[in-house]
Design a protein around this motif. Structure first.
Motif, PDB file in Angstrom:
ATOM      1  N   PRO A 186      60.161  40.679  18.340  1.00 59.95           N
ATOM      2  CA  PRO A 186      61.598  41.016  19.395  1.00 59.95           C
ATOM      3  C   PRO A 186      62.607  40.033  19.674  1.00 59.95           C
ATOM      4  O   PRO A 186      63.445  40.091  19.682  1.00 59.95           O
ATOM      5  N   PHE A 187      61.833  38.794  20.375  1.00 61.35           N
ATOM      6  CA  PHE A 187      62.520  38.154  21.327  1.00 61.35           C
ATOM      7  C   PHE A 187      63.085  36.362  19.956  1.00 61.35           C
ATOM      8  O   PHE A 187      63.757  36.327  20.737  1.00 61.35           O
ATOM      9  N   ALA A 188      62.375  37.021  19.303  1.00 66.63           N
ATOM     10  CA  ALA A 188      63.038  35.908  18.309  1.00 66.63           C
ATOM     11  C   ALA A 188      64.246  36.499  17.776  1.00 66.63           C
ATOM     12  O   ALA A 188      65.124  35.462  18.181  1.00 66.63           O
ATOM     13  N   LEU A 244      64.584  33.660  28.501  1.00 65.45           N
ATOM     14  CA  LEU A 244      65.683  34.407  28.036  1.00 65.45           C
ATOM     15  C   LEU A 244      65.938  34.624  29.184  1.00 65.45           C
ATOM     16  O   LEU A 244      66.904  36.061  28.459  1.00 65.45           O
ATOM     17  N   GLY A 245      65.807  35.337  29.992  1.00 62.78           N
ATOM     18  CA  GLY A 245      66.328  36.771  30.877  1.00 62.78           C
ATOM     19  C   GLY A 245      66.120  37.684  30.834  1.00 62.78           C
ATOM     20  O   GLY A 245      66.824  38.865  30.875  1.00 62.78           O
ATOM     21  N   LYS A 246      64.922  38.042  30.149  1.00 66.43           N
ATOM     22  CA  LYS A 246      64.502  39.656  29.960  1.00 66.43           C
ATOM     23  C   LYS A 246      62.987  39.933  30.267  1.00 66.43           C
ATOM     24  O   LYS A 246      61.990  39.975  29.837  1.00 66.43           O
ATOM     25  N   MET A 310      57.728  47.135  19.478  1.00 68.05           N
ATOM     26  CA  MET A 310      58.481  46.031  19.129  1.00 68.05           C
ATOM     27  C   MET A 310      60.217  46.640  18.404  1.00 68.05           C
ATOM     28  O   MET A 310      60.979  46.367  18.926  1.00 68.05           O
ATOM     29  N   VAL A 311      60.138  47.916  17.972  1.00 66.71           N
ATOM     30  CA  VAL A 311      60.761  48.779  17.765  1.00 66.71           C
ATOM     31  C   VAL A 311      61.638  49.054  19.139  1.00 66.71           C
ATOM     32  O   VAL A 311      62.989  48.929  19.153  1.00 66.71           O
ATOM     33  N   ILE A 312      60.880  49.098  19.993  1.00 65.95           N
ATOM     34  CA  ILE A 312      61.593  50.145  21.570  1.00 65.95           C
ATOM     35  C   ILE A 312      62.292  48.277  21.894  1.00 65.95           C
ATOM     36  O   ILE A 312      63.299  48.678  22.440  1.00 65.95           O
ATOM     37  N   GLY A 313      61.474  47.369  21.411  1.00 69.99           N
ATOM     38  CA  GLY A 313      62.395  46.561  22.622  1.00 69.99           C
ATOM     39  C   GLY A 313      63.263  45.573  21.537  1.00 69.99           C
ATOM     40  O   GLY A 313      63.894  45.141  21.884  1.00 69.99           O
ATOM     41  N   PHE A 314      63.516  46.062  20.048  1.00 71.28           N
ATOM     42  CA  PHE A 314      64.787  45.997  19.030  1.00 71.28           C
ATOM     43  C   PHE A 314      65.276  46.528  19.972  1.00 71.28           C
ATOM     44  O   PHE A 314      66.866  46.663  20.217  1.00 71.28           O
TER      45      PHE A 314
END
Length: 320
Positions: A186-188, A244-246, A310-314
């Motif tokens: 997700p960060f990518a 990334l400020g996340k 990962m999906v929630i992060g997206f």
């Protein structure tokens, strides 16, 4: 974008060619250790496996990134490589002590934590001095919160906490490597979305290194990542979130590691206060095998949990 994709491919290909020779070299030197010291007795009956596997997926991606970037690094890439390499160094010293002494003690917990916290202060200082800020972004809030000097303890908590959380998760073949790879994705995506190609290069290079590592770490593992890998991966995840400020979204994306850590904390508190265990065993992934699960099934289940995170992060990053 093309450079980042090439970095991923190059790190994976070089890693696949390097690992067999590296494993052979380590075996010749007797650089082996038993599985995680927190493991149940059944896991400790596994044959000794060489460690230091993380050294390859730290060194190879860094070399690939530096070469592809023409031996010049922007601020974000410099910060990330600095964290990745320095936390790997702590882990390397720990692994080396374990191997040479023939037991799983390594460097003391206090010394390890002091080194992790010290490096997090260095990271914060460089981050602020090179244009970083003390702002904390909260999902669904338009205006970030200025934490001022209190951003420093957050950075210290994130870097040391994440590195130790991945270290706790590193207890089964393919577990920490696979869940870390999933957490980086997700960060990518977000780095690409905001056009931060230095961070994207860093993440994809690490993903390539992890792909190569998993070829030799999936059950039955021929090599363990060791602290040199787990401490580096956790710190890198936290550093990426900060750059990334996340920061808050890290809690979601790294949900597997948060879950593992919380279970250990809850277990320790319960035992200290009540002299009773809540879980059969912690780190929690071992509880499943003690209840009759196959190790591979446990790892796949945690991959599934990681994919949900990962999906929630997206979704959260898409709304940012």
């Amino acid at each position: 974008m093309e450079k980042a994709i090439f970095a991923m491919i190059a790190s994976a290909v070089v890693g696949v060619f390097v690992y067999p020779k590296f494993i052979e070299f380590l075996e010749s030197k007797g650089s082996k250790q038993e599985v995680n010291e927190f493991a149940p007795d059944a896991f400790k009956e596994k044959k000794k496996t060489v460690t230091f596997g993380g050294a390859v997926f730290v060194a190879v991606p860094i070399i690939v990134m530096v070469i592809l970037n023409g031996f010049t690094l922007n601020r974000d890439l410099f910060l990330l490589i600095m964290v990745y390499g320095s936390y790997a160094l702590i882990g390397f010293v720990d692994d080396y002590k374990i191997v040479t002494e023939g037991k799983n003690d390594g460097i003391s917990a206090k010394t390890k934590m002091a080194a992790q916290l010290g490096l997090s202060v260095v990271f914060y200082a460089v981050y602020i001095l090179t244009g970083g800020d003390n702002m904390l972004s909260i999902p669904f809030l338009k205006t970030p919160i200025n934490l001022g000097i209190f951003y420093l303890p957050l950075v210290m908590f994130m870097l040391s906490g994440a590195s130790n959380a991945v270290n706790l998760t590193d207890g089964m073949d393919g577990l920490a490597g696979g869940t870390s790879l999933i957490a980086f994705i997700p960060f990518a995506y977000y780095a690409y979305k905001v056009g931060n190609f230095g961070v994207l290069l860093f993440i994809l290079a690490i993903i390539g290194g992890l792909i190569a590592f998993l070829f030799f770490n999936r059950k039955p593992a021929r090599i363990f990542m060791g602290d040199v890998g787990s401490l580096a991966l956790g710190a890198a995840l936290a550093a990426v979130a900060i750059v990334l400020g996340k920061e808050v979204i890290l809690v979601v994306v790294a949900g597997v590691f948060v879950f593992e850590t919380l279970c250990v904390i809850i277990q320790k508190i319960s035992w200290k206060l009540r002299k009773k265990r809540i879980f059969r065993f912690t780190p929690i992934h071992y509880s499943f095998t003690l209840n009759g699960w196959d190790e591979a099934d446990v790892v796949n289940m945690f991959y599934g949990i990681g994919l949900v995170c990962m999906v929630i992060g997206f979704v959260l990053l898409s709304l940012s």
